[in-house]
Design a protein around this motif. Structure first.
Motif, PDB file in Angstrom:
ATOM      1  N   LEU A 178       0.707  -1.208   0.005  1.00 43.59           N
ATOM      2  CA  LEU A 178       0.016   0.089   0.020  1.00 43.59           C
ATOM      3  C   LEU A 178       0.855   1.342   0.001  1.00 43.59           C
ATOM      4  O   LEU A 178       0.720   2.070  -0.800  1.00 43.59           O
ATOM      5  N   VAL A 179       2.042   1.317   0.901  1.00 45.11           N
ATOM      6  CA  VAL A 179       2.823   2.507   0.905  1.00 45.11           C
ATOM      7  C   VAL A 179       3.707   2.626  -0.164  1.00 45.11           C
ATOM      8  O   VAL A 179       3.678   3.918  -0.902  1.00 45.11           O
ATOM      9  N   LYS A 180       3.930   1.774  -1.253  1.00 46.37           N
ATOM     10  CA  LYS A 180       4.737   1.663  -2.192  1.00 46.37           C
ATOM     11  C   LYS A 180       3.902   2.084  -3.373  1.00 46.37           C
ATOM     12  O   LYS A 180       4.106   3.106  -4.301  1.00 46.37           O
ATOM     13  N   TYR A 181       2.629   1.634  -3.340  1.00 45.78           N
ATOM     14  CA  TYR A 181       1.642   2.410  -4.176  1.00 45.78           C
ATOM     15  C   TYR A 181       1.129   3.742  -4.016  1.00 45.78           C
ATOM     16  O   TYR A 181       1.062   4.530  -5.064  1.00 45.78           O
ATOM     17  N   LEU A 182       1.147   3.920  -2.959  1.00 44.85           N
ATOM     18  CA  LEU A 182       0.844   5.443  -2.260  1.00 44.85           C
ATOM     19  C   LEU A 182       1.934   6.294  -2.803  1.00 44.85           C
ATOM     20  O   LEU A 182       1.933   7.509  -3.176  1.00 44.85           O
ATOM     21  N   TYR A 183       3.235   5.789  -2.856  1.00 45.17           N
ATOM     22  CA  TYR A 183       4.331   6.592  -3.427  1.00 45.17           C
ATOM     23  C   TYR A 183       4.162   7.242  -4.726  1.00 45.17           C
ATOM     24  O   TYR A 183       4.381   8.069  -5.289  1.00 45.17           O
ATOM     25  N   LEU A 184       3.834   6.247  -5.576  1.00 45.32           N
ATOM     26  CA  LEU A 184       3.501   6.389  -6.941  1.00 45.32           C
ATOM     27  C   LEU A 184       2.380   7.508  -7.343  1.00 45.32           C
ATOM     28  O   LEU A 184       2.321   8.188  -8.185  1.00 45.32           O
ATOM     29  N   CYS A 185       1.186   7.374  -6.548  1.00 46.99           N
ATOM     30  CA  CYS A 185       0.150   7.973  -6.347  1.00 46.99           C
ATOM     31  C   CYS A 185       0.465   9.635  -6.117  1.00 46.99           C
ATOM     32  O   CYS A 185       0.070  10.285  -6.937  1.00 46.99           O
ATOM     33  N   VAL A 186       1.225   9.641  -4.862  1.00 50.41           N
ATOM     34  CA  VAL A 186       1.920  11.156  -4.809  1.00 50.41           C
ATOM     35  C   VAL A 186       2.660  11.464  -5.942  1.00 50.41           C
ATOM     36  O   VAL A 186       2.875  12.767  -5.987  1.00 50.41           O
ATOM     37  N   PHE A 187       3.754  10.824  -6.447  1.00 49.44           N
ATOM     38  CA  PHE A 187       4.736  11.225  -7.407  1.00 49.44           C
ATOM     39  C   PHE A 187       3.706  11.656  -8.587  1.00 49.44           C
ATOM     40  O   PHE A 187       4.270  12.458  -9.097  1.00 49.44           O
ATOM     41  N   TYR A 188       2.857  10.913  -8.976  1.00 50.90           N
ATOM     42  CA  TYR A 188       2.024  11.330 -10.336  1.00 50.90           C
ATOM     43  C   TYR A 188       0.858  12.468  -9.800  1.00 50.90           C
ATOM     44  O   TYR A 188      -0.144  12.580 -10.564  1.00 50.90           O
TER      45      TYR A 188
END
Length: 567
Positions: A178-188
């Motif tokens: 979840l945290v790794k997916y969240l990282y990409l969400c924040v990046f984009y």
């Protein structure tokens, strides 16, 4: 005057239906000055690039120099003439280049030596097959998600990974994924997805690790739920002192939403923890300060300058420009007085927004060229994708240079702005996606990869959509079109509202003035002062028309009369 402008919504239903994953900032004298007389040069200082000269090394052992061996003399001469001052910027890097053995080791990127990362979303069967080919001893799911982050893969690819994991684990996805997916969400900057993950984590976890809180704070700050980021900051405080990055995100978010009191309170709190604020945080205060007239705010900015002095901190070039802009913003060259800002107050902005929504969007004539259904679809799109930094009238912009291909012009504009980390919205028509010699699919695909896009029916009018998205995004948002919006201004009910609209338009409409080779664009200068008769009691500034100059109603005078009372 020109300047270079350098400032699938949901997860799969399986997630939504799962209990664990319920997305849960007396006599007078006069001067005659032209428009450049509104000071565009700094009043107190000028910004210049200075270089520390390479001073020859002083040999303190002068009495013994004649005894040096020839090779020592040659070596000393070389160091004396070529080596920069020990404390000069860039000296350490030059020394490292002259002595490769002293270079620090560089951390290599993680090796991708077993499988090829997917470039598009995979089905469950395709993820199964990819896992079968995985030969490492580590967890496939954790490894592949780390690789997706490192390569900044498409969010859709990461989403298909999580859907696959959820399907195989009764809808449960681990905290790590979840945290790794969240990282990409924040990046984009995918706000809606960030909120979805936030809701998941609220339901599943009473406490998060620092990385999770940090990502959520940064992601929420540009959403309509930005105040909840302050609650997360409080959660961090329960176990540790938040990082200066946490404070930076919250301060910049507060300034972004015009909440200056919260921003300054957080800044004082940061200093109270003996943390050195990030230079980006201090720069944000100056960027915000150039648009407001507030003596208390100005005094606080002067305190920041003293902080830089007392702590021997040096702003970067961007920060220096922000300081320079604040000092010079809207000052008359004749008397040095500060001119009235072009930017609307919060009350004026709210009043204008309400009137445009009522008289242009809801009560205007847009239904003649669109449908209620399409307008509703656009409003839902903006609700889940805003706020934006710049809204672009795609078709209008693309046709600004007739000799150039439309899709290439639009791509040049979007690419130049996207490099500044700006959140963009491109408004277009559906025919722009059909293959044509002037609308290449590969170029339009690149546009969609760098900006949010909404393509309306070919008969629809773009302007109401552009106004809606810009106003909905907040007072910071600007828009690009060569349309003067005179029809929409005429829809407003009275002279006061029309004046506010024109004032808002001057401060927010960016116009492209030229296009150079290699896709470089220049944008018309946006004035930071209002072109109206102004007074401060002992001075008057009066814009006036020159003889023989024909000015249209939507244009502004180029000359000013500056009157001061003698003392």
């Amino acid at each position: 005057m020109t300047f270079y402008l350098y400032g699938f919504r949901s997860f799969p239903k399986l997630w939504k239906n799962n209990l664990y994953l319920g997305f849960g900032p007396g006599c007078s004298y006069l001067f005659l000055v032209d428009s450049s007389g509104i000071r565009n040069q700094p009043r107190w200082f000028s910004l210049a690039t200075l270089f520390l000269q390479n001073t020859k090394t002083i040999n303190l052992q002068a009495t013994s120099t004649r005894y040096l061996r020839k090779e020592d003399k040659r070596r000393n001469k070389q160091v004396s003439s070529d080596s920069p001052h020990f404390f000069a910027a860039g000296a350490a890097k030059k020394r490292a280049q002259m002595n490769p053995q002293s270079k620090e080791s560089v951390i290599s990127p993680p090796l991708n030596d077993t499988i090829q990362l997917p470039t598009k979303p995979l089905t469950s069967e395709e993820w199964d097959k990819l896992k079968e080919n995985f030969k490492r001893k580590t967890s496939f799911e954790s490894w592949i998600s780390s690789q997706l982050i490192y390569s900044k893969s498409s969010l859709d690819v990461a989403k298909s990974l999580l859907a696959w994991v959820a399907a195989k684990n009764n809808g449960i996805v681990s905290y790590d994924l979840l945290v790794k997916y969240l990282y990409l969400c924040v990046f984009y900057k995918q706000t809606s997805e960030i909120i979805d993950v936030y809701e998941i984590m609220k339901v599943r976890y009473k406490r998060l690790e620092t990385e999770g809180y940090t990502l959520l704070i940064r992601g929420l700050m540009h959403s309509d739920r930005w105040r909840e980021a302050f609650l997360l900051l409080e959660e961090i405080k329960k176990v540790m002192i938040p990082s200066k990055r946490n404070y930076d995100d919250c301060i910049q978010g507060a300034l972004h939403h015009q909440d200056t009191n919260t921003a300054w309170n957080l800044y004082q709190e940061l200093l109270g923890h003996n943390l050195n604020p990030m230079l980006e945080t201090l720069e944000a205060f100056f960027d915000f300060g150039k648009d407001i007239k507030d003596d208390q705010y100005a005094n606080r900015l002067l305190e920041i300058l003293l902080y830089l002095r007392n702590n021997q901190l040096y702003p970067g070039e961007s920060f220096a420009r922000s300081i320079k802009t604040w000092f010079e913003s809207g000052q008359c060259l004749g008397c040095g007085r500060t001119m009235e800002s072009i930017y609307l107050s919060a009350e004026e902005y709210g009043f204008l927004k309400e009137n445009i929504m009522r008289n242009v969007i809801d009560g205007g004539d847009q239904y003649r060229k669109t449908t209620p259904e399409e307008l509703k679809r656009f409003q839902d799109f903006v609700k889940h994708s805003a706020p934006f930094d710049i809204v672009i009238d795609g078709l209008n912009v693309a046709k600004m240079f007739p000799k150039a291909r439309e899709s290439q012009v639009l791509l040049d504009v979007v690419t130049q702005l996207a490099k500044q980390n700006l959140r963009l919205l491109v408004l277009g028509r559906k025919h722009m996606l059909n293959y044509h010699s002037r609308w290449r699919k590969d170029e339009m695909k690149k546009v969609q990869n760098q900006a949010n896009c909404f393509f309306a029916d070919n008969i629809s009018e773009d302007d109401p959509f552009l106004l809606y998205a810009t106003l909905h995004s907040g007072n910071h948002c600007k828009f690009i079109t060569k349309d003067l919006m005179r029809d929409h201004k005429a829809c407003l009910p009275d002279a006061k509202t029309q004046r506010l609209f024109f004032k808002w338009q001057q401060g927010h409409q960016l116009a492209i003035t030229s296009r150079f080779p290699a896709s470089k664009l220049t944008f018309q200068h946006v004035f930071c002062y209002d072109t109206v008769v102004q007074t401060t009691g002992d001075s008057w500034h009066i814009p006036y028309d020159e003889d023989l100059v024909e000015r249209y109603s939507y244009e502004l005078p180029n000359k000013w009369l500056c009157l001061q009372r003698k003392t």
